[in-house]
Design a protein around this motif. Structure first.
Motif, PDB file in Angstrom:
ATOM      1  N   ALA A 131      49.926  54.162  61.190  1.00  0.00           N
ATOM      2  CA  ALA A 131      48.690  54.026  60.405  1.00  0.00           C
ATOM      3  C   ALA A 131      48.755  52.795  59.503  1.00  0.00           C
ATOM      4  CB  ALA A 131      48.478  55.281  59.576  1.00  0.00           C
ATOM      5  N   TRP A 169      45.819  50.134  59.616  1.00  0.00           N
ATOM      6  CA  TRP A 169      45.139  49.849  58.355  1.00  0.00           C
ATOM      7  C   TRP A 169      45.142  48.345  58.079  1.00  0.00           C
ATOM      8  CZ3 TRP A 169      46.310  47.879  53.507  1.00  0.00           C
ATOM      9  CH2 TRP A 169      45.405  48.162  52.483  1.00  0.00           C
ATOM     10  N   GLU A 224      42.506  46.801  60.080  1.00  0.00           N
ATOM     11  CA  GLU A 224      41.219  47.119  59.441  1.00  0.00           C
ATOM     12  C   GLU A 224      40.961  46.146  58.279  1.00  0.00           C
ATOM     13  OE1 GLU A 224      41.217  51.283  58.371  1.00  0.00           O
ATOM     14  OE2 GLU A 224      39.386  51.055  57.197  1.00  0.00           O
ATOM     15  N   GLN A 225      41.996  45.913  57.471  1.00  0.00           N
ATOM     16  CA  GLN A 225      41.867  45.009  56.319  1.00  0.00           C
ATOM     17  C   GLN A 225      41.612  43.566  56.752  1.00  0.00           C
ATOM     18  OE1 GLN A 225      41.674  46.275  53.110  1.00  0.00           O
ATOM     19  NE2 GLN A 225      41.641  48.036  54.464  1.00  0.00           N
ATOM     20  N   ALA A 257      40.737  56.785  60.770  1.00  0.00           N
ATOM     21  CA  ALA A 257      40.315  56.009  59.606  1.00  0.00           C
ATOM     22  C   ALA A 257      39.003  56.581  59.099  1.00  0.00           C
ATOM     23  CB  ALA A 257      40.129  54.548  59.995  1.00  0.00           C
ATOM     24  N   GLU A 270      45.848  57.452  56.629  1.00  0.00           N
ATOM     25  CA  GLU A 270      45.473  56.110  56.166  1.00  0.00           C
ATOM     26  C   GLU A 270      46.038  55.799  54.780  1.00  0.00           C
ATOM     27  OE1 GLU A 270      41.254  55.532  56.217  1.00  0.00           O
ATOM     28  OE2 GLU A 270      40.858  57.129  54.785  1.00  0.00           O
ATOM     29  N   GLY A 291      48.531  53.099  54.759  1.00  0.00           N
ATOM     30  CA  GLY A 291      48.052  51.723  54.633  1.00  0.00           C
ATOM     31  C   GLY A 291      47.649  51.399  53.211  1.00  0.00           C
ATOM     32  N   LYS A 292      46.885  52.302  52.636  1.00  0.00           N
ATOM     33  CA  LYS A 292      46.357  52.065  51.288  1.00  0.00           C
ATOM     34  C   LYS A 292      47.464  51.813  50.269  1.00  0.00           C
ATOM     35  CE  LYS A 292      41.937  54.427  51.650  1.00  0.00           C
ATOM     36  NZ  LYS A 292      41.250  55.721  51.530  1.00  0.00           N
TER      37      LYS A 292
END
Ligand code: FE
Length: 333
Positions: free
Chosen positions: A83, A87, A90-91, A113, A314, A317-318
């Motif tokens: 993930a 992520w 995604e960013q 996500a 997720e 990732g955060k």
């Protein structure tokens, strides 16, 4: 009833649509090696006639390539693990959401996500492995307890540079906050018996060889090694069963922002969350299907059932950047 001319027009459209569909192909950039994806794609082509082209490489160059190609994209889908990596993609703005009731129904929300930019396809637990010669399972309880004094000089860890450990640490931060997590990680580092390992397989071999007694690994590495060496004096333990459960991560897939075949790609992803594909995809790497309605392979089922952490993956990732800084402060190399 439609006038006859409209019926014909509709029929022509349908036929044309079907023909266009059959000629379709889907292009996948994959950080998973050929042998883990080809059986799934072959099954899809056999079922639908849709051709799948794939390129395999490490995730970083694949993501850079998608970014560099921009609107001249050749890839429809990015398939990768963790993930934390999905992520990142995604960013970078290289993915776009797939809105699909099929995917939402097949895959639990914690493994997707919230933006719908990617979905998990298979799950792996990052759990505790222990020496059956030197450790009794009753001595084990939680990830946190591996920081206790009684494990001094007995713990093996993989490098903090690997995203799997960054994701595990990120979820610890989400659960305990930064201060407590740092104490836990410092405890782990203090308990190390040797330098960190570059991969989980070497770590498992170190436990087997007596270099350390416990470690943290992804389940499929255990599965592979155990298949090669059924006498492996190492077993898996499911920690935190009295609280939040085992840390689970995934492999997953996302639609690229400028995918040339977005509809065909969506259909492939939907199919990959269904029973047939889930069985093959999880089976080839001894992973758990992300679709809870699909049973894992016999080999995987033999490890026993466990309660998994329900934290949305997720979070890995955060909180990745935070996790990397914390691991560094705690001295985890
Ligand atoms: Fe791996």
């Amino acid at each position: 009833m439609l006038p006859r001319k409209h019926v014909l027009a509709a029929l022509a459209l349908t036929l044309f649509g079907t023909a266009a569909q059959a000629a379709d192909e889907v292009v996948v950039y994959s950080s998973r090696i050929d042998e883990l994806i080809k059986p799934v794609f072959d099954a899809y082509t056999k079922e639908t006639g849709v051709k799948i082209k794939f390129i395999t490489d490490k995730e970083a160059p694949l993501m850079q390539r998608i970014k560099a190609e921009g609107k001249n994209a050749t890839a429809d889908l990015l398939l990768t693990v963790d993930a934390g990596n999905l992520w990142q993609a995604e960013q970078m703005g290289i993915l776009q959401p797939i809105k699909s009731d099929i995917i939402d129904k097949n895959i639990p929300a914690q493994y997707r996500a919230s933006s719908h930019d990617w979905t998990g396809l298979s799950l792996r637990a990052r759990t505790i492995a222990y020496s059956t010669d030197r450790v009794k399972p009753e001595e084990l309880s939680t990830y946190e307890a591996l920081a206790d004094k009684n494990w001094e000089g007995r713990l093996c860890l993989r490098t903090a540079k690997k995203v799997y450990n960054q994701s595990l640490t990120a979820t610890l931060i989400e659960t305990h906050g930064e201060q407590k997590t740092e104490e836990i990680i410092k405890g782990w580092v203090n308990n190390l018996s040797t330098d960190v390992f570059s991969d989980d397989t070497a770590l498992l071999q170190a436990i087997n060889a007596g270099q350390c007694d416990v470690g943290i690994v992804n389940t499929y590495y255990y599965g592979r090694l155990h298949k090669e060496n059924p006498k492996l004096a190492v077993k898996l333990f499911w920690p935190n069963q009295a609280d939040r459960g085992v840390h689970v991560n995934l492999s997953g897939i996302g639609l690229t922002k400028y995918a040339p075949h977005p509809e065909a790609a969506k259909k492939l992803v939907e199919w990959m969350t269904g029973e047939h594909a889930q069985k093959i995809f999880a089976g080839v790497n001894q992973e758990f299907p992300a679709n809870p309605a699909v049973a894992p392979s016999e080999e995987v089922a033999a490890w026993g059932t466990f309660k998994a952490d329900t934290i949305p993956v997720e979070v890995a990732g955060k909180r990745q950047a935070e996790a990397i800084r914390l691991m560094d402060r705690a001295g985890w190399n």
